[in-house]
Design an enzyme around this catalytic site. Structure first.
Site, PDB file in Angstrom:
ATOM      1  CG  ASN A   1     -27.795  42.456  60.580  1.00  0.00           C
ATOM      2  OD1 ASN A   1     -28.853  42.846  60.044  1.00  0.00           O
ATOM      3  ND2 ASN A   1     -26.718  42.386  60.106  1.00  0.00           N
TER       4      ASN A   1
ATOM      5  CE  LYS B   1     -26.337  39.238  58.832  1.00  0.00           C
ATOM      6  NZ  LYS B   1     -25.121  38.527  58.308  1.00  0.00           N
TER       7      LYS B   1
ATOM      8  CG  HIS C   1     -23.173  44.271  58.627  1.00  0.00           C
ATOM      9  ND1 HIS C   1     -22.617  43.228  57.688  1.00  0.00           N
ATOM     10  CD2 HIS C   1     -23.516  43.601  59.609  1.00  0.00           C
ATOM     11  CE1 HIS C   1     -22.747  42.019  58.004  1.00  0.00           C
ATOM     12  NE2 HIS C   1     -23.413  42.199  59.405  1.00  0.00           N
TER      13      HIS C   1
ATOM     14  CD  GLU D   1     -23.641  40.309  55.539  1.00  0.00           C
ATOM     15  OE1 GLU D   1     -24.840  40.931  55.691  1.00  0.00           O
ATOM     16  OE2 GLU D   1     -23.214  39.400  56.246  1.00  0.00           O
TER      17      GLU D   1
ATOM     18  CD  GLU E   1     -21.355  41.763  63.019  1.00  0.00           C
ATOM     19  OE1 GLU E   1     -21.847  41.214  63.584  1.00  0.00           O
ATOM     20  OE2 GLU E   1     -21.319  42.328  62.041  1.00  0.00           O
TER      21      GLU E   1
ATOM     22  N   GLY F   1     -21.864  34.189  59.257  1.00  0.00           N
ATOM     23  CA  GLY F   1     -22.685  33.453  58.614  1.00  0.00           C
ATOM     24  C   GLY F   1     -21.703  32.160  58.311  1.00  0.00           C
TER      25      GLY F   1
ATOM     26  CB  SER G   1     -21.182  32.061  63.689  1.00  0.00           C
ATOM     27  OG  SER G   1     -20.980  32.154  62.273  1.00  0.00           O
TER      28      SER G   1
HETATM   29  P1  PGA Z   1     -24.344  35.746  61.828  1.00  0.00           P
HETATM   30  O1  PGA Z   1     -24.273  37.240  61.453  1.00  0.00           O
HETATM   31  O2  PGA Z   1     -24.890  35.684  63.370  1.00  0.00           O
HETATM   32  O3  PGA Z   1     -25.332  35.122  60.860  1.00  0.00           O
HETATM   33  O4  PGA Z   1     -22.880  35.260  61.594  1.00  0.00           O
HETATM   34  C1  PGA Z   1     -23.715  38.532  62.166  1.00  0.00           C
HETATM   35  C2  PGA Z   1     -23.969  39.712  61.642  1.00  0.00           C
HETATM   36  O5  PGA Z   1     -23.456  39.699  60.317  1.00  0.00           O
HETATM   37  O6  PGA Z   1     -24.248  41.011  62.178  1.00  0.00           O
END
Ligand code: PGA
Length: 266
Positions: free
Chosen positions: A17, A19, A107, A109, A179, A185, A225
């Site tokens: 992803n 982003k 997601h 976010e 997640e 993140g 992460s």
């Molecule tokens: P990250 O993000 O690996 O940077 O923690 C995962 C995601 O949001 O899909």
């Protein structure tokens, strides 16, 4: 259910992803680097399925760079309607025409920053399937919910609302990404045991909501992460089928180590 799962392993999937990162030129270069790593890797293309999910304006360039590599192209979001007066939105049919076969849905976010609800996520899942895309549907608890010991309750609510009414065949055409929001993140990865327990809650809920042993059939990815150093221990859990990777998917070598860990996990 355990015995059934032991008979035939679910496919392993590693999805990146990206982003809101990279331009089309930069994304094409990253995808070409990955295609070169894939071509040089004797374990590929047998396993696992690798999906790259860049922003919309990168789809064409990344799709071109991936052609013939066996890697797949995905988007990060879609609108539930087919067309119309929805300024700034993108339909599933547009994504399919741009070469996507996959799409991330719900997601955290988008849930947190854009206010997407479980009902909207459910509608997007169905829209993705209508338009021939495999939805990677994200679920997971926030830090406050985690600290209040509400992980199970949140997962049951999300899975029940989103998958309710799908046939077994329809459900099998979806991928779940667990997640935990507190792990995204932050560098604070869930332990393999935490991921396993959450995946088991999701599987049990799918069994109840969809029936027909859906829980054992669906691919469930862990996200939050994941990096080259922790991927193998997560994939060692039999309920963890792969990963949805954010930050570590933006650098070819680190992402490929995660793909290699999935391949090695068998
Ligand atoms: P990250 O993000 O690996 O940077 O923690 C995962 C995601 O949001 O899909």
């Amino acid at each position: 259910m355990t015995a059934l799962r032991a008979v035939s392993r679910r496919p392993r999937i590693v999805a990146g992803n990206w982003k809101m990162n990279r331009t089309a030129t930069e994304g094409g270069a990253l995808a070409r680097e990955l295609a070169a790593l894939s071509a040089a890797d004797p374990a590929m293309p047998a396993a696992p399925v690798v999906v790259l999910c860049p922003s919309f304006p990168l789809l064409e360039a990344v799709g071109r760079a991936l052609a013939g590599s066996g890697m797949r192209l995905g988007a990060q979001n879609l609108h539930a309607e087919t067309h119309g007066a929805f300024t700034g939105e993108v339909s599933g049919a547009m994504l399919a025409a741009a070469g996507c076969a996959w799409v991330i849905v719900g997601h955290s976010e988008r849930r947190q920053l854009m206010g997407e609800t479980d009902a909207q996520v459910a509608a997007k899942l169905r829209a993705a399937q209508r338009d021939g895309l495999v939805p990677i549907v994200c679920v997971g608890e926030t830090l406050a919910e985690y600290q209040a010991n509400r992980t199970e309750e949140v997962l049951v609510r999300q899975v029940t609302t989103v998958w309710h009414g799908l046939s077994l065949e329809g459900a099998r055409g979806t991928v779940v990404a667990y997640e935990p929001v507190w792990a995204i993140g932050t560098g604070k990865v869930a332990t393999p045991e935490q991921a396993r327990d959450a995946h088991r809650v999701i599987r049990a809920t799918l069994d109840r909501v969809v029936g027909g042993e859906a829980g054992g059939a669906l691919v469930i990815l862990y996200g939050g992460s994941v990096n080259a150093g922790n991927a193998a221990s997560l994939f060692a859990e039999s309920d963890v089928d792969g990963a949805l990777v954010g930050g570590a998917s933006l650098e070819a070598a680190s992402f490929w180590k995660i793909v290699a860990a999935a391949a090695a996990a068998g």
